[in-house]
Design a protein around this motif. Structure first.
Motif, PDB file in Angstrom:
ATOM      1  N   GLU A 171       0.840  -1.210  -0.085  1.00  0.00           N
ATOM      2  CA  GLU A 171      -0.115   0.157   0.043  1.00  0.00           C
ATOM      3  C   GLU A 171       0.916   1.292  -0.166  1.00  0.00           C
ATOM      4  N   LYS A 172       2.034   1.110   0.574  1.00  0.00           N
ATOM      5  CA  LYS A 172       2.825   2.373   0.551  1.00  0.00           C
ATOM      6  C   LYS A 172       3.562   2.784  -0.604  1.00  0.00           C
ATOM      7  N   ARG A 173       3.889   1.579  -1.339  1.00  0.00           N
ATOM      8  CA  ARG A 173       4.200   1.621  -2.759  1.00  0.00           C
ATOM      9  C   ARG A 173       3.187   2.356  -3.640  1.00  0.00           C
ATOM     10  N   LYS A 174       2.229   1.800  -3.613  1.00  0.00           N
ATOM     11  CA  LYS A 174       1.012   2.337  -4.441  1.00  0.00           C
ATOM     12  C   LYS A 174       0.586   3.766  -4.139  1.00  0.00           C
ATOM     13  N   GLN A 175       0.690   4.321  -2.686  1.00  0.00           N
ATOM     14  CA  GLN A 175       0.469   5.540  -2.419  1.00  0.00           C
ATOM     15  C   GLN A 175       1.508   6.427  -3.196  1.00  0.00           C
ATOM     16  N   GLU A 176       3.091   5.956  -3.232  1.00  0.00           N
ATOM     17  CA  GLU A 176       4.054   6.637  -3.361  1.00  0.00           C
ATOM     18  C   GLU A 176       4.047   6.814  -5.100  1.00  0.00           C
ATOM     19  N   LEU A 177       3.489   5.796  -5.722  1.00  0.00           N
ATOM     20  CA  LEU A 177       3.352   5.958  -7.113  1.00  0.00           C
ATOM     21  C   LEU A 177       1.990   6.967  -7.581  1.00  0.00           C
ATOM     22  N   ASN A 178       1.100   7.033  -6.785  1.00  0.00           N
ATOM     23  CA  ASN A 178       0.022   7.722  -7.125  1.00  0.00           C
ATOM     24  C   ASN A 178      -0.200   9.248  -6.371  1.00  0.00           C
ATOM     25  N   LYS A 179       1.100   9.807  -5.918  1.00  0.00           N
ATOM     26  CA  LYS A 179       1.119  10.931  -5.452  1.00  0.00           C
ATOM     27  C   LYS A 179       0.405  12.018  -6.415  1.00  0.00           C
ATOM     28  N   LYS A 180       0.810  12.139  -7.613  1.00  0.00           N
ATOM     29  CA  LYS A 180       0.236  12.882  -8.580  1.00  0.00           C
ATOM     30  C   LYS A 180      -1.319  12.759  -8.654  1.00  0.00           C
ATOM     31  N   SER A 181      -2.004  11.529  -8.512  1.00  0.00           N
ATOM     32  CA  SER A 181      -3.284  11.275  -8.730  1.00  0.00           C
ATOM     33  C   SER A 181      -4.029  11.886  -7.413  1.00  0.00           C
ATOM     34  N   LEU A 182      -3.225  11.899  -6.220  1.00  0.00           N
ATOM     35  CA  LEU A 182      -3.825  12.005  -4.848  1.00  0.00           C
ATOM     36  C   LEU A 182      -3.901  13.579  -4.911  1.00  0.00           C
ATOM     37  N   ILE A 183      -3.050  14.383  -5.457  1.00  0.00           N
ATOM     38  CA  ILE A 183      -2.773  15.994  -5.651  1.00  0.00           C
ATOM     39  C   ILE A 183      -4.228  16.356  -6.649  1.00  0.00           C
ATOM     40  N   LEU A 184      -4.144  15.544  -7.752  1.00  0.00           N
ATOM     41  CA  LEU A 184      -4.826  16.239  -8.892  1.00  0.00           C
ATOM     42  C   LEU A 184      -6.468  15.663  -8.269  1.00  0.00           C
ATOM     43  N   GLY A 185      -6.638  14.603  -7.789  1.00  0.00           N
ATOM     44  CA  GLY A 185      -7.870  14.409  -7.330  1.00  0.00           C
ATOM     45  C   GLY A 185      -8.471  15.179  -6.253  1.00  0.00           C
ATOM     46  N   SER A 242     -23.325  15.868  -7.677  1.00  0.00           N
ATOM     47  CA  SER A 242     -23.054  14.706  -8.734  1.00  0.00           C
ATOM     48  C   SER A 242     -21.974  14.388  -9.300  1.00  0.00           C
ATOM     49  N   ILE A 243     -21.279  15.805  -9.912  1.00  0.00           N
ATOM     50  CA  ILE A 243     -19.893  15.775 -10.597  1.00  0.00           C
ATOM     51  C   ILE A 243     -18.932  15.320  -9.510  1.00  0.00           C
ATOM     52  N   HIS A 244     -18.967  15.718  -8.501  1.00  0.00           N
ATOM     53  CA  HIS A 244     -18.144  15.703  -7.247  1.00  0.00           C
ATOM     54  C   HIS A 244     -18.104  14.282  -6.765  1.00  0.00           C
ATOM     55  N   ILE A 245     -19.243  13.353  -6.757  1.00  0.00           N
ATOM     56  CA  ILE A 245     -19.214  12.008  -6.574  1.00  0.00           C
ATOM     57  C   ILE A 245     -18.529  11.349  -7.778  1.00  0.00           C
ATOM     58  N   LEU A 246     -18.744  11.554  -9.039  1.00  0.00           N
ATOM     59  CA  LEU A 246     -18.341  10.926  -9.872  1.00  0.00           C
ATOM     60  C   LEU A 246     -16.488  11.199 -10.119  1.00  0.00           C
ATOM     61  N   VAL A 247     -16.103  12.358  -9.513  1.00  0.00           N
ATOM     62  CA  VAL A 247     -14.539  12.650  -9.580  1.00  0.00           C
ATOM     63  C   VAL A 247     -14.087  11.784  -8.452  1.00  0.00           C
ATOM     64  N   ILE A 248     -14.735  11.733  -7.399  1.00  0.00           N
ATOM     65  CA  ILE A 248     -14.286  10.900  -6.251  1.00  0.00           C
ATOM     66  C   ILE A 248     -14.429   9.394  -6.733  1.00  0.00           C
ATOM     67  N   ASP A 249     -15.226   9.143  -7.507  1.00  0.00           N
ATOM     68  CA  ASP A 249     -15.406   7.482  -7.888  1.00  0.00           C
ATOM     69  C   ASP A 249     -14.213   7.572  -8.944  1.00  0.00           C
ATOM     70  N   HIS A 250     -13.791   8.280  -9.792  1.00  0.00           N
ATOM     71  CA  HIS A 250     -12.661   7.984 -10.539  1.00  0.00           C
ATOM     72  C   HIS A 250     -11.298   8.016  -9.728  1.00  0.00           C
ATOM     73  N   PHE A 251     -11.106   8.886  -8.776  1.00  0.00           N
ATOM     74  CA  PHE A 251      -9.990   8.744  -8.047  1.00  0.00           C
ATOM     75  C   PHE A 251      -9.517   7.968  -6.739  1.00  0.00           C
ATOM     76  N   SER A 252     -10.803   7.854  -6.194  1.00  0.00           N
ATOM     77  CA  SER A 252     -10.487   6.845  -4.838  1.00  0.00           C
ATOM     78  C   SER A 252     -10.041   5.376  -4.938  1.00  0.00           C
ATOM     79  N   PRO A 253     -10.109   4.471  -6.260  1.00  0.00           N
ATOM     80  CA  PRO A 253      -9.547   3.456  -6.156  1.00  0.00           C
ATOM     81  C   PRO A 253      -8.159   3.984  -6.445  1.00  0.00           C
ATOM     82  N   LEU A 254      -7.421   4.848  -6.618  1.00  0.00           N
ATOM     83  CA  LEU A 254      -5.902   5.094  -6.770  1.00  0.00           C
ATOM     84  C   LEU A 254      -5.387   5.608  -5.506  1.00  0.00           C
TER      85      LEU A 254
END
Length: 304
Positions: free
Chosen positions: A67-81, A172-184
């Motif tokens: 999970e730590k490695r996954k979080q490190e790889l997805n830092k850009k997605s975290l900030i963008l999300g 609704s847009i907010h929920i769909l954005v969360i739906d896109h980024f939350s798995p990452l």
């Protein structure tokens, strides 16, 4: 396992209660400060509260090396999300706050806002996520319910009701954005970022259009603290913990009680009453919300 399910159900019910009563706090807060000031302060408070919450959750449930490695790889997605969620949340919340200020019932505001539960699966069609028959029946019921709630004589819609409907669309847009980024990414971290982004964005019109004063904020300390600490920080964390291991349909059904609680809170705390026509609209909206959360019949369909 049954004890865990019961505990999580109670946590989700508490979340719905906090969010339902938050409509009262948002309405009362408008007696002291402007909508942008209220939102900016509450979001900053929500972000600050989530910082120790993240530390607590990390201690209780430490991430694995994978999970730590996954979080490190997805830092850009975290900030963008976090930024995308923050923008959507800012627009939705400002529309909601101004709409609540212009409407005559927090319960009515709660039910119109809950229309996002119907909009989300409909918007999902744009991403090739099909809707079941129950969704379309729910849409029809929701439209009739909104008609009873909002349409006045001569087919006129109050400006506050229109803003609340736009607010539901933006949520609704907010929920769909969360739906896109939350798995990452880590959901709590992304929420913390979105609160600070929303707080900064709301601060711009706060200073341009309003004249925030420390004395006004001190006078509104109760609704501001409730909306910031409980509604943003605590309730979101409760939702994260409560949904763990829960059937998502059951979780959504429990959380949808927020709209009912908003009516009861307006009645008990603010002594607001709905007309028989508006009550009928609330009943239809609630039935639509329940239908929208029922499992889809078509195999392989993906929930939005």
């Amino acid at each position: 396992m049954k004890n865990v399910q019961l505990r999580n159900s109670l946590l989700l019910l508490l979340t719905a209660f906090i969010w339902g009563v938050a409509f009262v706090a948002q309405s009362v807060g408008m007696d002291y400060v402007g909508p942008y000031t209220f939102n900016s302060v509450r979001f900053f408070l929500g972000g600050i509260v989530l910082i120790p919450c993240m530390a607590f959750l990390k201690k209780v449930n430490p991430p694995s090396e994978e999970e730590k490695r996954k979080q490190e790889l997805n830092k850009k997605s975290l900030i963008l999300g976090g930024i995308c969620c923050g923008i959507a949340l800012c627009v939705a919340s400002c529309l909601q706050q101004i709409g609540i200020m212009m409407t005559d019932s927090v319960g009515k505001a709660g039910f119109i806002t809950a229309f996002y539960i119907i909009i989300v699966p409909v918007l999902g069609l744009c991403f090739k996520k099909k809707c079941g028959v129950n969704i379309w029946i729910g849409v029809v019921l929701a439209l009739v319910g909104l008609y009873c709630l909002c349409i006045q004589e001569g087919f006129s819609v109050k400006p506050g009701d229109a803003l609340l409907f736009l607010c539901a669309f933006m949520f609704s847009i907010h929920i769909l954005v969360i739906d896109h980024f939350s798995p990452l990414v880590d959901g709590v971290k992304m929420s913390c970022i979105q609160f600070f982004v929303s707080g900064i964005l709301c601060a711009v019109p706060m200073f341009l259009l309003e004249q925030p004063r420390i004395g006004q904020l001190l006078a509104a300390w109760q609704p501001v603290l409730y909306a910031g600490i409980l509604s943003c920080g605590v309730a979101y964390t409760l939702q994260i913990v409560g949904q763990k291991g829960m059937n998502p349909t059951v979780a959504s059904l429990i959380l949808s009680l927020e709209s009912v609680i908003s009516v009861l809170a307006g009645l008990v705390i603010l002594h607001q009453k709905l007309s028989p026509r508006e009550m009928a609209g609330c009943v239809l909206m609630f039935l639509a919300i329940l239908l929208a959360q029922l499992p889809q019949k078509t195999a392989g369909e993906e929930r939005p």
